[in-house]
Scaffold this active site. Structure first.
Site, mmCIF file in Angstrom:
data_model
loop_
_atom_site.group_PDB
_atom_site.id
_atom_site.type_symbol
_atom_site.label_atom_id
_atom_site.label_comp_id
_atom_site.label_asym_id
_atom_site.label_seq_id
_atom_site.Cartn_x
_atom_site.Cartn_y
_atom_site.Cartn_z
ATOM 1 N N ASP A 9 -4.490 17.411 31.781
ATOM 2 C CA ASP A 9 -4.667 16.177 31.019
ATOM 3 C C ASP A 9 -3.786 15.040 31.538
ATOM 4 O OD1 ASP A 9 -5.991 14.682 29.138
ATOM 5 O OD2 ASP A 9 -4.656 15.210 27.486
ATOM 6 N N HIS B 85 -7.808 12.425 29.101
ATOM 7 C CA HIS B 85 -8.788 12.198 28.043
ATOM 8 C C HIS B 85 -8.815 10.738 27.582
ATOM 9 C CE1 HIS B 85 -5.280 12.948 25.276
ATOM 10 N NE2 HIS B 85 -5.883 11.993 24.609
ATOM 11 N N SER C 268 -1.662 8.676 22.630
ATOM 12 C CA SER C 268 -1.892 9.526 23.795
ATOM 13 C C SER C 268 -1.665 8.747 25.080
ATOM 14 C CB SER C 268 -3.320 10.068 23.783
ATOM 15 O OG SER C 268 -3.469 11.040 22.786
#
Length: 476
Positions: free
Chosen positions: A156, A126, A230
């Site tokens: 992911d 993402h 992230s």
């Protein structure tokens, strides 16, 4: 496997995902602090910490972090989008294309160098999803163009490659040895303010059942993971990579602060995905080849089971791994490779994390009696051409729904593409449609959809969800 608590299920997903618009930091960070007048200064109430207690120096993470931080990078992405004053109205966009303007969306995230020689960088899918340009900034300040190697939306995980001398990489630890209570440190680039370190403990391992996050086997930690973190590193006290930081949860949203519910993808999973992406550019998954439903109290009583948990097999596809292993409709799967299976979603999640050819031992209850069956997983199909199923679907390609949508409660199959001028296009199918039902037979996923066409119906009607609308399309 540890199951999510009721409290965790009540929480809403906060945007801890690394891609967020680069905006100004809060005014408080921009305004210099005002020094108090000397006359108003108060004497310190707490003395500075000593450097040592007796002859024993106080412990510090600094020596370990000196080895770790050079391998953690900031990821900067750019995406070019066309913006029209007519919004998404397709007619006016075509009539007045000259009024559309190009806009560049920028976002920030983190990444981890895992192979210095090859320049391989692990991050989240993402973080780089939809990006036209990706660059990384090293801890020493160098900014480098990053080339895309491959990504897997359902776990992911994404892999990039950079070319530079003097790179540092983190060794990958065996995350299966993690225990609740182990100390961990998260390193990343939260809010774009620069490399930041937070610490905590492992709160849980094997977390799953979190809505909207694809296949799951998360490490839960109370180390702060905020927007921009992230794709960053979760390391142990030896400076080894044990996880890729992914998400945090907060019932008030991502800007409300960290409440100690953060999640990372374990290296045991990230390593497997990365190796496949580097070798082939894609991830191949194994499947049992069956359909299942949850076991409720009524079914448990009918199947002579005292505990209402497990996945009840409702259908076994011909030629599948489950069929070869002897699985039958009515069997209740309660564990796979020793991992507890509470419902059909847990079974699907387990399958999605296994490689093609994996040997799986299933703990089954058949007619109330325990039974063990061993299956060798076969490749999970990614898509089917509509013409293979029925001529009326010619020109359409059908694919599995993204797993994050399934975790949010969606079911069916995705219309991945429709060729212009094809029979499917003439019947009204469009790319992006979700087929949730058909009179050809019942199904819950791509394998079931394909199996439902064993006998082609005289009249074929598909129930379609398009955007927020649902309707029926007759296939001529």
């Amino acid at each position: 496997m540890t199951t999510p608590t009721k409290t965790l299920l009540a929480l809403s997903l906060a945007a801890a995902f690394g891609g967020f618009a680069a905006t100004a930091i809060r005014d408080g960070l921009d305004s210099p602090a005002q020094a108090a007048p000397a006359a108003a200064a108060l004497p310190p109430t707490v003395a500075a910490l000593p450097a040592a207690v007796g002859s024993t120096p106080l412990p510090s993470l600094a020596p370990m972090l000196a080895r770790v931080t050079p391998a953690v990078v900031s990821v900067h992405t750019k995406q070019r989008v066309r913006v029209s004053p007519f919004g998404n109205d397709p007619m006016f966009r075509r009539m007045y294309p000259e009024l559309s303007q190009e806009r560049i969306n920028e976002s920030l995230g983190s990444g981890v160098i895992v192979d210095a020689g090859k320049g391989l960088v692990l991050t989240n899918h993402h973080v780089i999803e939809g990006a036209d340009e990706v660059s990384v900034t090293l801890a020493d300040g160098r900014t480098l163009k990053a080339d895309f190697v491959g990504s897997d939306p359902d776990t992911d995980i994404a892999v990039m490659k950079i070319a530079a001398q003097g790179l540092s990489a983190l060794p990958l630890a065996d995350s299966s040895k993690l225990q609740v209570g182990d100390f961990v440190v998260a390193v990343g680039n939260p809010f774009g303010i620069g490399q930041t370190v937070t610490s905590g403990i492992v709160s849980a391992v094997g977390r799953m059942g979190l809505r909207g996050l694809g296949y799951q086997n998360f490490i839960q930690t109370d180390a702060s993971i905020n927007p921009g973190n992230s794709g960053g590193a979760l390391v142990n006290l030896h400076g080894e990579l044990i996880g890729i930081n992914t998400a945090s949860f907060n019932p008030r949203g991502s800007m409300a602060g960290n409440i100690g519910l953060s999640f990372a993808i374990p290296t045991s999973l990230a390593r497997t995905v990365m190796e496949q992406l580097v070798a082939t550019g894609e991830v191949r998954r194994g499947t049992l080849g069956l359909e299942a439903q949850d076991l409720d109290a009524r079914l448990a009583q009918g199947l002579k089971l005292g505990d209402a948990r497990g996945a009840v097999v409702t259908r076994v596809f011909a030629g599948s791994a489950a069929a070869a292993a002897g699985v039958k409709p009515g069997d209740v799967i309660i564990a796979a490779n020793g991992q507890r299976i509470d419902d059909h979603n847990a079974l699907r999640n387990f399958e999605g994390l296994q490689a093609v050819g994996s040997r799986v031992t299933l703990d089954v209850r058949r007619d109330g009696k325990p039974l063990q069956l061993v299956a060798g997983l076969r490749e999970q199909p990614k898509s089917f051409a509509g013409a293979e199923l029925d001529p009326r679907l010619g020109g359409a390609t059908f694919a599995e729904l993204p797993e994050r949508l399934r975790q949010s409660g969606a079911a069916g199959v995705l219309v991945e593409a429709v060729a212009r001028g094809s029979r499917a296009a003439g019947n009204g199918l469009q790319a992006g449609d979700v087929v949730v039902a058909a009179n050809a037979g019942r199904f819950s996923d791509l394998s079931g959809f394909r199996a439902s066409f064993t006998r082609a119906p005289a009249q074929l009607i598909l129930r379609i969800v398009r955007g927020n609308r649902q309707g029926d399309l007759p296939m001529q």
